[in-house]
Enzyme design. Structure first.
Site, PDB file in Angstrom:
ATOM      1  N   HIS A 205      -4.719  -7.417  14.549  1.00 44.41           N
ATOM      2  CA  HIS A 205      -5.608  -7.486  13.274  1.00 44.41           C
ATOM      3  C   HIS A 205      -4.636  -6.744  12.100  1.00 44.41           C
ATOM      4  CE1 HIS A 205      -6.126  -3.261  14.485  1.00 44.41           C
ATOM      5  NE2 HIS A 205      -6.422  -3.000  13.156  1.00 44.41           N
TER       6      HIS A 205
HETATM    7  C1  UD1 Z   1      -8.930  -0.887   9.086  1.00 47.49           C
HETATM    8  C2  UD1 Z   1      -7.924  -0.039   8.806  1.00 47.49           C
HETATM    9  C3  UD1 Z   1      -7.129  -0.021  10.002  1.00 47.49           C
HETATM   10  C4  UD1 Z   1      -7.684   0.040  11.410  1.00 47.49           C
HETATM   11  C5  UD1 Z   1      -8.626  -1.303  11.355  1.00 47.49           C
HETATM   12  C6  UD1 Z   1      -9.463  -1.472  12.643  1.00 47.49           C
HETATM   13  C7  UD1 Z   1      -7.076   0.840   6.541  1.00 47.49           C
HETATM   14  C8  UD1 Z   1      -6.050   0.899   5.725  1.00 47.49           C
HETATM   15  N1  UD1 Z   1      -6.908  -0.141   7.493  1.00 47.49           N
HETATM   16  O1  UD1 Z   1      -8.340  -2.243   8.806  1.00 47.49           O
HETATM   17  O2  UD1 Z   1      -6.127   1.188   9.991  1.00 47.49           O
HETATM   18  O3  UD1 Z   1      -6.784  -0.524  12.497  1.00 47.49           O
HETATM   19  O4  UD1 Z   1      -9.434  -1.018  10.353  1.00 47.49           O
HETATM   20  O5  UD1 Z   1     -10.340  -2.442  12.424  1.00 47.49           O
HETATM   21  O6  UD1 Z   1      -7.933   1.637   6.491  1.00 47.49           O
HETATM   22  N2  UD1 Z   1     -14.671  -7.197   7.741  1.00 47.49           N
HETATM   23  C9  UD1 Z   1     -15.613  -7.517   7.843  1.00 47.49           C
HETATM   24  N3  UD1 Z   1     -16.778  -6.981   8.572  1.00 47.49           N
HETATM   25  C10 UD1 Z   1     -16.669  -5.364   8.617  1.00 47.49           C
HETATM   26  C11 UD1 Z   1     -15.294  -4.837   8.096  1.00 47.49           C
HETATM   27  C12 UD1 Z   1     -14.394  -5.874   7.658  1.00 47.49           C
HETATM   28  O7  UD1 Z   1     -16.100  -8.934   7.768  1.00 47.49           O
HETATM   29  O8  UD1 Z   1     -17.464  -4.623   9.019  1.00 47.49           O
HETATM   30  C13 UD1 Z   1     -13.392  -7.996   7.164  1.00 47.49           C
HETATM   31  C14 UD1 Z   1     -13.500  -8.096   5.651  1.00 47.49           C
HETATM   32  O9  UD1 Z   1     -13.112  -9.423   5.321  1.00 47.49           O
HETATM   33  C15 UD1 Z   1     -12.361  -7.501   5.032  1.00 47.49           C
HETATM   34  C16 UD1 Z   1     -11.632  -7.521   6.331  1.00 47.49           C
HETATM   35  O10 UD1 Z   1     -12.084  -7.575   7.456  1.00 47.49           O
HETATM   36  O11 UD1 Z   1     -11.694  -7.638   4.079  1.00 47.49           O
HETATM   37  C17 UD1 Z   1     -10.379  -6.351   6.500  1.00 47.49           C
HETATM   38  O12 UD1 Z   1     -11.062  -4.997   6.480  1.00 47.49           O
HETATM   39  P1  UD1 Z   1     -10.522  -3.905   6.052  1.00 47.49           P
HETATM   40  O13 UD1 Z   1     -11.464  -2.611   6.277  1.00 47.49           O
HETATM   41  O14 UD1 Z   1      -9.997  -4.033   4.657  1.00 47.49           O
HETATM   42  O15 UD1 Z   1      -9.172  -3.497   6.645  1.00 47.49           O
HETATM   43  P2  UD1 Z   1      -8.746  -3.530   8.541  1.00 47.49           P
HETATM   44  O16 UD1 Z   1      -8.028  -4.828   8.446  1.00 47.49           O
HETATM   45  O17 UD1 Z   1     -10.316  -3.769   9.160  1.00 47.49           O
END
Ligand code: UD1
Length: 368
Positions: A205
């Site tokens: 991820h």
């Molecule tokens: C975040 C953390 C990372 C951690 C990871 C675990 C930061 C900088 N990054 O990254 O360190 O390893 O979480 O998962 O804080 N999304 C959903 N549903 C959710 C959450 C996210 O659909 O409940 C999708 C959204 O499209 C979002 C994307 O996942 O834009 C990325 O989510 P984001 O929270 O920005 O970063 P992670 O890649 O999850």
């Protein structure tokens, strides 16, 4: 003493659970939890609260996804209001996600002591968003709780005062030890049709790996190679599936034989899957530590790690050149029995959260 603990994203929940339990059990501590809402799905958030026995968060900011600036700025504004009303004696943050940095800045700026759990880790790679979050949080926090020896070295290099640093062990491993027995009754292997040690578990991820088509193609190559040897269970993160779809690669992945493609797993399901895997291929931070504790071989698809103890003492192998051919070679060796047994790092004994509760109470009891 009132402690306000912050969670934002999935890897925070299993770190806060043992801390909340230790604070609740401590006669002098009142524990409250604030969720920024960075992760908000049932599968990325709610299931963890249920499985880990966490109460519904006392405060929910509902900030959701967005750019890092958007997330941090909005968390800071909303957190400021909560601090004004709630006036805790201490703010506690864990790990390295956006909530960690945003809430530590807000807390320190408003004059609250801040404790950072899992401090001192450094990958040396400032392109990783987490590395920036770690550096910021450690530079301003009042209490730095570290999980491994490299944390002492890194913080000393950055000139951090010794008196702030406490080597306490690993709260994420506290959760693993506490829930391992329970995970054995979860029928996830049966539901997915896999047998112990007869499958490879995968997660990916990190933005560097899943935000561009080239490296997504490398990941598909790795899956194809792995499925030649064993069944592969790929627990796919929303960021990864969204990007595979965006670059038109999802179908190619879906069609791979021997691949079991599943969404994000609950804590207990994933623990059982890790515990019984022949090998794990990942780019996660936390999984490197969990597999070291479980003594399951792990290949980390990254060129650096902030958790060097997992390579030095544990079962982790770093895939430095990020090349599917190197991954294949290493995978073959591990599956042919040329892995390493590994050792469990010092103080990863299930009692880190209790140590933290004792230290925070001792350090603050004269002041509250
Ligand atoms: C975040 C953390 C990372 C951690 C990871 C675990 C930061 C900088 N990054 O990254 O360190 O390893 O979480 O998962 O804080 N999304 C959903 N549903 C959710 C959450 C996210 O659909 O409940 C999708 C959204 O499209 C979002 C994307 O996942 O834009 C990325 O989510 P984001 O929270 O920005 O970063 P992670 O890649 O999850």
């Amino acid at each position: 003493m009132k402690i306000l603990s912050v969670v934002g994203a999935r890897p925070n929940f299993m770190k806060i659970a043992p801390l909340h339990r230790a604070f609740e059990a401590h006669p002098g501590i009142e524990s409250k939890i604030l969720h920024t809402g960075q992760h908000y799905d049932e599968k990325m958030s709610d299931i963890f609260f249920n499985q880990l026995g966490l109460p519904k968060p006392h405060f929910y900011l509902g900030i959701g996804g967005g750019t890092h600036t958007y997330q941090k700025a909005n968390v800071m504004l909303a957190f400021e209001k909560v601090l004004n009303d709630e006036k805790p004696d201490l703010v506690l943050v864990v790990g390295d996600v956006n909530a960690t940095a945003a809430c530590s800045i807000t807390g320190v700026k408003m004059g609250y002591p801040v404790a950072h759990v899992e401090a001192g880790l450094r990958s040396g790679d400032r392109k990783m968003p987490e590395e920036i979050n770690r550096i910021i949080t450690d530079a301003i926090s009042n209490y730095l709780f570290i999980t491994e020896h490299s944390g002492l070295v890194n913080l000393a290099k950055e000139g951090v005062d010794d008196g702030k640093i406490f080597f306490v062990g690993n709260v994420m491993i506290d959760s693993l030890i506490y829930f391992r027995e329970k995970s054995k009754s979860i029928s996830v292997l049966e539901n997915l049709g896999v047998k112990p040690k007869e499958y490879i578990l995968m997660t990916m991820h990190r933005p560097a790996n899943v935000d561009n088509a080239e490296s997504l193609k490398d990941i598909i190559r790795i899956v194809k190679d792995a499925t030649q040897r064993k069944k592969v269970v790929f627990a796919i993160h929303p960021r990864t599936s969204n990007n595979l779809k965006k670059f038109g690669l999802y179908q190619e992945l879906e069609q791979i034989e021997n691949l079991i493609l599943v969404g994000p797993q609950g804590y207990l399901q994933f623990l059982r899957l890790m515990d019984n895997a022949a090998l794990i291929i990942t780019d996660s931070g936390g999984i490197q530590e969990e597999t070291t504790f479980l003594q399951v071989p792990c290949m980390t698809f990254r060129d650096s790690t902030e958790r060097p103890i997992t390579v030095e003492l544990g079962t982790n192998f770093l895939m430095k050149d990020l090349n599917p051919i190197t991954v294949k070679k290493q995978m073959e060796e591990i599956l042919d029995g040329k892995s390493k047994q590994g050792e469990i790092p010092p103080l990863w004994d299930g009692k880190a959260a209790e140590r933290i509760a004792d230290i925070l109470y001792r350090e603050n009891s004269g002041k509250v």
